[in-house]
Design a protein around this motif. Structure first.
Motif, PDB file in Angstrom:
ATOM      1  N   VAL A   3      20.997 -11.364  19.387  1.00 43.35           N
ATOM      2  CA  VAL A   3      20.980 -12.529  18.665  1.00 43.35           C
ATOM      3  C   VAL A   3      19.651 -12.799  17.919  1.00 43.35           C
ATOM      4  O   VAL A   3      19.464 -12.852  16.740  1.00 43.35           O
ATOM      5  CB  VAL A   3      21.236 -13.976  19.633  1.00 43.35           C
ATOM      6  N   VAL A   4      18.418 -12.648  18.612  1.00 43.73           N
ATOM      7  CA  VAL A   4      17.169 -12.843  18.214  1.00 43.73           C
ATOM      8  C   VAL A   4      16.992 -11.943  17.105  1.00 43.73           C
ATOM      9  O   VAL A   4      16.597 -12.092  16.176  1.00 43.73           O
ATOM     10  CB  VAL A   4      16.193 -12.668  19.254  1.00 43.73           C
ATOM     11  N   VAL A   5      17.103 -10.471  17.347  1.00 45.50           N
ATOM     12  CA  VAL A   5      17.020  -9.461  16.475  1.00 45.50           C
ATOM     13  C   VAL A   5      17.842  -9.637  15.324  1.00 45.50           C
ATOM     14  O   VAL A   5      17.258  -9.501  14.078  1.00 45.50           O
ATOM     15  CB  VAL A   5      17.402  -7.990  17.192  1.00 45.50           C
ATOM     16  N   LEU A   6      19.095 -10.278  15.383  1.00 45.01           N
ATOM     17  CA  LEU A   6      20.023 -10.229  14.208  1.00 45.01           C
ATOM     18  C   LEU A   6      19.599 -11.177  13.079  1.00 45.01           C
ATOM     19  O   LEU A   6      19.697 -11.069  12.061  1.00 45.01           O
ATOM     20  CB  LEU A   6      21.243 -10.412  14.590  1.00 45.01           C
ATOM     21  N   ILE A   7      19.114 -12.408  13.683  1.00 43.39           N
ATOM     22  CA  ILE A   7      18.566 -13.495  12.938  1.00 43.39           C
ATOM     23  C   ILE A   7      17.284 -13.196  11.971  1.00 43.39           C
ATOM     24  O   ILE A   7      17.320 -13.499  11.196  1.00 43.39           O
ATOM     25  CB  ILE A   7      18.665 -14.639  13.951  1.00 43.39           C
ATOM     26  N   TRP A   8      16.512 -12.472  12.982  1.00 40.41           N
ATOM     27  CA  TRP A   8      15.316 -12.156  12.401  1.00 40.41           C
ATOM     28  C   TRP A   8      15.475 -10.990  11.237  1.00 40.41           C
ATOM     29  O   TRP A   8      14.809 -11.245  10.178  1.00 40.41           O
ATOM     30  CB  TRP A   8      14.349 -11.498  13.368  1.00 40.41           C
ATOM     31  N   GLN A   9      16.098 -10.056  11.409  1.00 44.00           N
ATOM     32  CA  GLN A   9      16.391  -9.102  10.673  1.00 44.00           C
ATOM     33  C   GLN A   9      17.091  -9.805   9.154  1.00 44.00           C
ATOM     34  O   GLN A   9      16.934  -9.189   8.082  1.00 44.00           O
ATOM     35  CB  GLN A   9      17.027  -7.946  10.930  1.00 44.00           C
ATOM     36  N   PHE A  10      18.200 -10.426   9.477  1.00 47.21           N
ATOM     37  CA  PHE A  10      19.087 -10.766   8.563  1.00 47.21           C
ATOM     38  C   PHE A  10      18.243 -11.698   7.628  1.00 47.21           C
ATOM     39  O   PHE A  10      18.453 -11.685   6.368  1.00 47.21           O
ATOM     40  CB  PHE A  10      20.162 -11.863   9.028  1.00 47.21           C
ATOM     41  N   THR A  11      17.149 -12.704   8.147  1.00 44.23           N
ATOM     42  CA  THR A  11      16.360 -13.448   7.330  1.00 44.23           C
ATOM     43  C   THR A  11      15.438 -12.593   6.659  1.00 44.23           C
ATOM     44  O   THR A  11      15.287 -13.125   5.337  1.00 44.23           O
ATOM     45  CB  THR A  11      15.676 -14.485   8.278  1.00 44.23           C
ATOM     46  N   ASN A  12      14.747 -11.691   7.183  1.00 47.66           N
ATOM     47  CA  ASN A  12      13.825 -10.946   6.588  1.00 47.66           C
ATOM     48  C   ASN A  12      14.331 -10.090   5.447  1.00 47.66           C
ATOM     49  O   ASN A  12      13.820  -9.921   4.160  1.00 47.66           O
ATOM     50  CB  ASN A  12      13.120  -9.939   7.428  1.00 47.66           C
ATOM     51  N   ALA A  13      15.473  -9.523   5.550  1.00 45.59           N
ATOM     52  CA  ALA A  13      16.083  -8.772   4.529  1.00 45.59           C
ATOM     53  C   ALA A  13      16.722  -9.600   3.172  1.00 45.59           C
ATOM     54  O   ALA A  13      16.580  -9.344   2.079  1.00 45.59           O
ATOM     55  CB  ALA A  13      17.302  -7.800   5.154  1.00 45.59           C
ATOM     56  N   TRP A  14      17.342 -10.602   3.720  1.00 45.01           N
ATOM     57  CA  TRP A  14      17.955 -11.527   2.644  1.00 45.01           C
ATOM     58  C   TRP A  14      16.928 -12.076   1.886  1.00 45.01           C
ATOM     59  O   TRP A  14      17.141 -12.155   0.380  1.00 45.01           O
ATOM     60  CB  TRP A  14      18.772 -12.675   3.176  1.00 45.01           C
ATOM     61  N   ASN A  15      15.600 -12.330   2.114  1.00 44.67           N
ATOM     62  CA  ASN A  15      14.575 -13.070   1.562  1.00 44.67           C
ATOM     63  C   ASN A  15      13.678 -12.149   0.872  1.00 44.67           C
ATOM     64  O   ASN A  15      12.861 -12.675   0.279  1.00 44.67           O
ATOM     65  CB  ASN A  15      13.782 -14.158   2.409  1.00 44.67           C
ATOM     66  N   ASP A  16      13.884 -10.784   1.156  1.00 44.13           N
ATOM     67  CA  ASP A  16      12.923  -9.860   0.448  1.00 44.13           C
ATOM     68  C   ASP A  16      12.968  -9.828  -0.959  1.00 44.13           C
ATOM     69  O   ASP A  16      14.043  -9.910  -1.569  1.00 44.13           O
ATOM     70  CB  ASP A  16      13.395  -8.503   0.935  1.00 44.13           C
ATOM     71  N   PHE A  17      11.884  -9.636  -1.466  1.00 45.52           N
ATOM     72  CA  PHE A  17      11.834  -9.731  -2.954  1.00 45.52           C
ATOM     73  C   PHE A  17      10.847  -8.514  -3.463  1.00 45.52           C
ATOM     74  O   PHE A  17      11.250  -7.964  -4.462  1.00 45.52           O
ATOM     75  CB  PHE A  17      11.172 -11.015  -3.481  1.00 45.52           C
ATOM     76  N   LEU A  18       9.986  -8.099  -2.535  1.00 44.16           N
ATOM     77  CA  LEU A  18       9.010  -7.088  -2.682  1.00 44.16           C
ATOM     78  C   LEU A  18       9.634  -5.670  -3.143  1.00 44.16           C
ATOM     79  O   LEU A  18       9.725  -5.038  -4.077  1.00 44.16           O
ATOM     80  CB  LEU A  18       7.972  -6.898  -1.874  1.00 44.16           C
ATOM     81  N   PHE A  19      10.504  -5.164  -1.825  1.00 44.16           N
ATOM     82  CA  PHE A  19      11.407  -4.044  -2.154  1.00 44.16           C
ATOM     83  C   PHE A  19      12.420  -4.142  -3.158  1.00 44.16           C
ATOM     84  O   PHE A  19      12.730  -3.077  -3.890  1.00 44.16           O
ATOM     85  CB  PHE A  19      12.129  -3.747  -0.902  1.00 44.16           C
ATOM     86  N   ALA A  20      13.055  -5.268  -3.507  1.00 44.84           N
ATOM     87  CA  ALA A  20      14.077  -5.431  -4.707  1.00 44.84           C
ATOM     88  C   ALA A  20      13.320  -5.266  -6.048  1.00 44.84           C
ATOM     89  O   ALA A  20      13.957  -4.857  -6.813  1.00 44.84           O
ATOM     90  CB  ALA A  20      14.505  -6.845  -4.316  1.00 44.84           C
TER      91      ALA A  20
ATOM     92  N   ALA B  27       0.810  -1.201  -0.113  1.00 41.10           N
ATOM     93  CA  ALA B  27      -0.088   0.026  -0.023  1.00 41.10           C
ATOM     94  C   ALA B  27       0.807   1.226   0.093  1.00 41.10           C
ATOM     95  O   ALA B  27       0.229   2.355  -0.255  1.00 41.10           O
ATOM     96  CB  ALA B  27      -0.852  -0.033   1.163  1.00 41.10           C
ATOM     97  N   VAL B  28       2.240   1.244   0.160  1.00 35.75           N
ATOM     98  CA  VAL B  28       2.891   2.423   0.382  1.00 35.75           C
ATOM     99  C   VAL B  28       4.010   2.489  -0.552  1.00 35.75           C
ATOM    100  O   VAL B  28       4.960   3.333  -0.154  1.00 35.75           O
ATOM    101  CB  VAL B  28       3.539   2.658   1.693  1.00 35.75           C
ATOM    102  N   MET B  29       4.086   1.573  -1.646  1.00 39.63           N
ATOM    103  CA  MET B  29       5.163   1.269  -2.461  1.00 39.63           C
ATOM    104  C   MET B  29       5.373   2.778  -3.384  1.00 39.63           C
ATOM    105  O   MET B  29       6.446   3.296  -3.495  1.00 39.63           O
ATOM    106  CB  MET B  29       5.144   0.153  -3.537  1.00 39.63           C
ATOM    107  N   ILE B  30       4.135   3.144  -3.649  1.00 37.24           N
ATOM    108  CA  ILE B  30       4.249   4.402  -4.478  1.00 37.24           C
ATOM    109  C   ILE B  30       4.944   5.659  -4.006  1.00 37.24           C
ATOM    110  O   ILE B  30       5.781   6.397  -4.370  1.00 37.24           O
ATOM    111  CB  ILE B  30       3.032   4.653  -5.390  1.00 37.24           C
ATOM    112  N   PRO B  31       4.290   5.997  -2.707  1.00 37.30           N
ATOM    113  CA  PRO B  31       4.620   7.075  -1.946  1.00 37.30           C
ATOM    114  C   PRO B  31       6.160   6.830  -1.356  1.00 37.30           C
ATOM    115  O   PRO B  31       6.780   7.912  -1.303  1.00 37.30           O
ATOM    116  CB  PRO B  31       3.844   6.966  -0.634  1.00 37.30           C
ATOM    117  N   LEU B  32       6.482   5.553  -1.150  1.00 38.77           N
ATOM    118  CA  LEU B  32       7.815   5.436  -0.763  1.00 38.77           C
ATOM    119  C   LEU B  32       8.847   5.819  -1.914  1.00 38.77           C
ATOM    120  O   LEU B  32       9.830   6.454  -1.820  1.00 38.77           O
ATOM    121  CB  LEU B  32       8.257   3.854  -0.340  1.00 38.77           C
TER     122      LEU B  32
END
Length: 297
Positions: free
Chosen positions: A217-234, A141-146
């Motif tokens: 440790v929790v945050v780094l694993i979570w963020q690493f996985t989300n950023a690495w697997n992201d396709f929409l922003f890419a 919903a925010v792709m165009i404004p972004l």
């Protein structure tokens, strides 16, 4: 001999425990059912991995939908070599994107979580609620404004834009995790630092930050996985020439090499190896960090 000695010696020996009706051959049937359910779940999860692996080791004539379950007639690593040649530049770009985005969002979330859990300023709950609102905001919903904002701000397309986006959209979840974690830290530790004359920054640096290692440790694993697997922003903010590995993998699967399933499968395994290794090496710390932040001390 005293009466107490006679009565003690005459006391009947305890009878052996009756065998449980739920045991068969000494093993509880409930344990057998749990193990069978776990094994069935492991098999279901590993079926796609098996297909990916055996297909990636097949030649062009051997990799087909009809022989998806069969082992290769001739084992070959040529598909892996081609996939690496096609994806290695984008894998390096993903590393350049994921590492700073993960670290920056983790540090900012740690600072936010500490302030929101220990500094009860007026309107703290409202600020926390507004931050969490970003977790429930649909990205579509925010792709165009972004895109208009980043173009207006002059942020270069590609890795710089993706780093900024993953930092901004990672702050809500990192703030939530660290706030819950700091709530579980005993208040006496923070109060003792305050009584010794330490300000907020000194308390955060000397007391809170060393205690927050499991949360990191929790945050780094979570963020690493989300950023690495992201396709929409890419797709929206990069191109095949300057984008991450997910975009390159999509182009590899939809390009001229589509007839060669082995290359696509090898590319998928290569793209998933970093996150797989992170979970294998740090899963124990990930679970312990979650548990430490889930119960107030």
């Amino acid at each position: 001999m005293s009466t107490s000695t006679v009565s003690a010696s005459a006391a009947p020996l305890p009878s052996p425990a009756e065998p449980s009706p739920h045991r068969r051959g000494g093993v509880p049937w409930t344990l057998v059912l749990r193990l069978a359910a776990i094994l069935a779940g492991v098999v279901v999860v590993l079926i796609p991995v098996y297909v990916l692996l055996v297909t990636s080791l097949k030649g062009p004539g051997d990799a087909s939908a009809a022989r998806a379950w069969a082992l290769p007639r001739e084992w070959s690593f040529e598909n892996w070599a081609q996939a690496w040649q096609a994806l290695s530049p984008s894998i390096w770009r993903s590393v350049q994107m994921v590492v700073p985005a993960t670290v920056i969002s983790a540090v900012l979330g740690c600072m936010n979580g500490f302030v929101l859990s220990r500094w009860r300023f007026p309107g703290a709950d409202i600020v926390f609620t507004l931050i969490l609102f970003g977790m429930f905001l649909p990205y579509q919903a925010v792709m165009i404004p972004l895109m208009q904002m980043l173009l207006g701000a002059g942020v270069p397309n590609g890795i710089p834009s993706l780093i900024l986006l993953h930092v901004v959209f990672g702050i809500p979840i990192t703030t939530l995790i660290f706030r819950n974690y700091f709530e579980s830290v005993p208040h006496e530790l923070i109060e003792s630092a305050t009584m010794d004359g330490a300000g907020m920054l000194r308390t955060f640096w000397s007391i809170a930050l060393p205690l927050a290692i499991p949360g990191f440790v929790v945050v780094l694993i979570w963020q690493f996985t989300n950023a690495w697997n992201d396709f929409l922003f890419a797709v929206f903010f990069s191109s095949p020439a300057n984008g991450p590995v997910t975009l390159a993998l999509n182009n590899l699967a939809n390009g001229a090499l589509l007839a060669n399933y082995g290359v696509s499968m090898a590319g998928a395994l290569l793209a998933s190896l970093p996150t797989l290794l992170v979970y294998i090496l740090l899963s124990k710390y990930f679970l312990s960090g979650l548990m430490q932040g889930s119960v107030k001390g």
